[in-house]
Design a protein around this motif. Structure first.
Motif, PDB file in Angstrom:
ATOM      1  N   ILE A 197       0.832  -1.199   0.000  1.00 12.16           N
ATOM      2  CA  ILE A 197       0.000   0.000   0.000  1.00 12.16           C
ATOM      3  C   ILE A 197       0.871   1.256   0.000  1.00 12.16           C
ATOM      4  CG2 ILE A 197      -1.686   1.320   1.350  1.00 12.16           C
ATOM      5  CD1 ILE A 197      -2.838  -1.344   2.303  1.00 12.16           C
ATOM      6  N   THR A 198       1.932   1.207   0.799  1.00 13.07           N
ATOM      7  CA  THR A 198       2.855   2.348   0.854  1.00 13.07           C
ATOM      8  C   THR A 198       3.456   2.624  -0.521  1.00 13.07           C
ATOM      9  OG1 THR A 198       3.394   1.839   3.161  1.00 13.07           O
ATOM     10  CG2 THR A 198       4.942   3.237   1.955  1.00 13.07           C
ATOM     11  N   HIS A 204       1.565   7.337  -6.334  1.00 15.08           N
ATOM     12  CA  HIS A 204       0.378   8.157  -6.574  1.00 15.08           C
ATOM     13  C   HIS A 204      -0.770   7.351  -7.203  1.00 15.08           C
ATOM     14  CE1 HIS A 204       2.771  11.657  -5.530  1.00 15.08           C
ATOM     15  NE2 HIS A 204       3.701  11.264  -6.404  1.00 15.08           N
ATOM     16  N   LYS A 205      -0.812   6.072  -6.888  1.00 12.93           N
ATOM     17  CA  LYS A 205      -1.916   5.223  -7.344  1.00 12.93           C
ATOM     18  C   LYS A 205      -2.944   5.172  -6.219  1.00 12.93           C
ATOM     19  CE  LYS A 205       0.958   2.437 -10.433  1.00 12.93           C
ATOM     20  NZ  LYS A 205       1.409   1.065 -10.791  1.00 12.93           N
ATOM     21  N   GLU A 210      -6.506   2.753  -2.056  1.00 12.18           N
ATOM     22  CA  GLU A 210      -7.771   2.742  -1.304  1.00 12.18           C
ATOM     23  C   GLU A 210      -8.469   1.393  -1.412  1.00 12.18           C
ATOM     24  OE1 GLU A 210      -9.978   5.964  -2.919  1.00 12.18           O
ATOM     25  OE2 GLU A 210      -8.922   7.524  -1.758  1.00 12.18           O
ATOM     26  N   ALA A 211      -8.404   0.792  -2.600  1.00 16.19           N
ATOM     27  CA  ALA A 211      -9.019  -0.529  -2.773  1.00 16.19           C
ATOM     28  C   ALA A 211      -8.329  -1.567  -1.900  1.00 16.19           C
ATOM     29  CB  ALA A 211      -8.971  -0.946  -4.238  1.00 16.19           C
ATOM     30  N   MET A 212      -7.000  -1.479  -1.828  1.00 12.93           N
ATOM     31  CA  MET A 212      -6.259  -2.429  -1.002  1.00 12.93           C
ATOM     32  C   MET A 212      -6.568  -2.226   0.471  1.00 12.93           C
ATOM     33  SD  MET A 212      -2.488  -2.899  -2.724  1.00 12.93           S
ATOM     34  CE  MET A 212      -2.067  -4.208  -1.586  1.00 12.93           C
ATOM     35  N   VAL A 213      -6.687  -0.991   0.922  1.00 11.20           N
ATOM     36  CA  VAL A 213      -7.016  -0.717   2.329  1.00 11.20           C
ATOM     37  C   VAL A 213      -8.391  -1.286   2.668  1.00 11.20           C
ATOM     38  CG1 VAL A 213      -7.545   1.100   3.994  1.00 11.20           C
ATOM     39  CG2 VAL A 213      -5.526   1.304   2.523  1.00 11.20           C
ATOM     40  N   ARG A 251      -2.747  -4.986  -6.497  1.00 11.72           N
ATOM     41  CA  ARG A 251      -1.348  -4.555  -6.519  1.00 11.72           C
ATOM     42  C   ARG A 251      -0.694  -4.853  -7.876  1.00 11.72           C
ATOM     43  NH1 ARG A 251       3.238  -7.502  -2.750  1.00 11.72           N
ATOM     44  NH2 ARG A 251       5.075  -6.456  -3.616  1.00 11.72           N
ATOM     45  N   PHE A 252      -0.934  -6.066  -8.436  1.00 13.58           N
ATOM     46  CA  PHE A 252      -0.242  -6.470  -9.663  1.00 13.58           C
ATOM     47  C   PHE A 252      -1.111  -6.375 -10.906  1.00 13.58           C
ATOM     48  CE2 PHE A 252       2.115  -8.662  -6.299  1.00 13.58           C
ATOM     49  CZ  PHE A 252       3.421  -8.330  -6.634  1.00 13.58           C
TER      50      PHE A 252
END
Length: 382
Positions: A197-198, A204-205, A210-213, A251-252
């Motif tokens: 996430i970091t 700047h994605k 936000e989706a990952m959080v 993420r990928f």
């Protein structure tokens, strides 16, 4: 209402009375049979009352004999045998002396002319001293056997209690070890996800971050619901895995492809909680992370001959790829190491984990478990 101690005393008195009554009947039969066989007249009163009087005198003295037996148990020291020899003579003298006045009072003294008290004592000692000694040792021997059996049962009970305590402690230790292994896995994937996430935030994605959080929150909620359990149904584990993979797919993006194949009939079979997540994470890290191409991760479950087989395969660089954690002992990452340890604790030699090069390319991890749907007692194994 009587106390337990009083009931024990009453029971002891009844046993003593019954035992000496049986002994008296034995002596009576032994005395009568020769008389009847020879055709002699049987003096029933003298035989019956005489013998029973002697037996009940012994019965009255038996509590003292039991106290002596407990005070100086012959099985502990050989020197106590000599002490009991002296006691047996004293017992015989006392029993014979006490028996005389009762025999004279009941007019059953074994003599034609009733003697005086002192003369009667001399007669009884002359004929009954050896018998009194034998009776003393009979009581001591029976009590020694009873005490030995009682002590043996007590030791067996204590040994059983110690065994149960040891079993409970071993189970508690195994549970604590399993929980410790499981707790190591949870922060491990959590930190990796937070790191991803970091990276997205730094790139700047924002939408992906936000989706990952959001998905991470759902994953943590699902993790906390099963925080106390070591095993969950397969459908629950796959639900957890799909949620985890959805985070990795954010993420990928298109580089990660996922295929999960498990028959509905296997849904209720039990598997260790989070058993697939570290294997899949390893595939993502060393398969997708070390490849420029898209990688497919396939998860499947099959059941044969009472065993459940879980397979995680990828088509990445494989074991020879750069940066892959070697499956050799001592070179596993935390995921493989903890998974192996948890399987050993939960199932002993009934479970296996195999890491191997896939036929074409990539890595294939096979986990074999006992196929069962209901937790059984003593599932924790060393």
């Amino acid at each position: 209402m009587t106390s337990p101690r009083m009931r024990e005393r009453i029971k002891l008195i009844a046993v003593i009375w019954l035992g000496w009554t049986i002994a008296g009947l034995f002596y009576i039969v032994q005395d009568m049979v020769p008389r009847l066989y020879s055709g002699s007249t049987v003096p029933w009163k003298y035989v019956f009352v005489g013998w029973m009087t002697g037996m009940y005198v012994c019965a009255a003295l038996t509590p003292a004999l039991l106290w002596l037996s407990n005070r100086w148990p012959i099985e502990r020291r050989v020197a106590y045998i000599a002490l009991h020899i002296c006691f047996s003579v004293i017992f015989s003298v006392v029993a014979s002396t006490l028996e005389v006045p009762f025999l004279l009072l009941l007019h059953v003294f074994p003599a034609r002319t009733p003697p005086s008290l002192i003369a009667g004592v001399r007669i009884m000692l002359g004929f009954g001293l050896q018998g009194g000694v034998i009776r003393y040792w009979a009581v001591i021997a029976l009590h020694t056997v009873y005490r030995s059996q009682k002590n043996a049962k007590s030791r067996e009970r204590e040994a059983f209690e110690l065994k149960m305590q040891a079993s409970e402690l071993a189970q508690q230790l195994a549970t604590a070890q399993l929980s410790s292994l499981k707790m190591q896995l949870q922060p491990h994937f959590l930190f990796n996800t937070l790191g991803a996430i970091t990276v997205l935030i730094q790139q700047h994605k924002t939408a992906q971050a936000e989706a990952m959080v959001e998905k991470l929150g759902s994953l943590l909620r699902l993790t906390l619901e099963d925080v106390e359990v070591q095993e969950v149904p397969l459908w629950r584990e796959l639900e957890f895995l799909r949620l985890y993979l959805s985070i990795e797919q954010v993420r990928f993006e298109d580089r990660l492809r996922v295929s999960i194949d498990a028959a509905a009939a296997l849904s209720d079979l039990l598997v260790p909680h989070m058993v697939l997540q570290p294997i899949v994470e390893n595939a993502v890290r060393h398969g997708l992370g070390q490849s420029e191409e898209a990688v497919t991760i396939e998860v499947s479950a099959t059941s044969t001959n009472g065993s459940l087989t879980l397979i995680v395969a990828d088509d990445g660089p494989g074991l020879d790829g750069p940066g892959f954690a070697s499956p050799k002992p001592g070179h596993n990452g935390i995921g493989l190491t903890n998974t192996r340890n948890r399987l050993a604790r939960l199932y002993g030699n009934s479970a296996h984990l195999l890491v191997e090069q896939a036929a074409d390319r990539g890595v294939r991890v096979t986990i074999t478990l006992p196929a069962r749907t209901v937790p059984t007692e003593g599932v924790l194994c060393d």
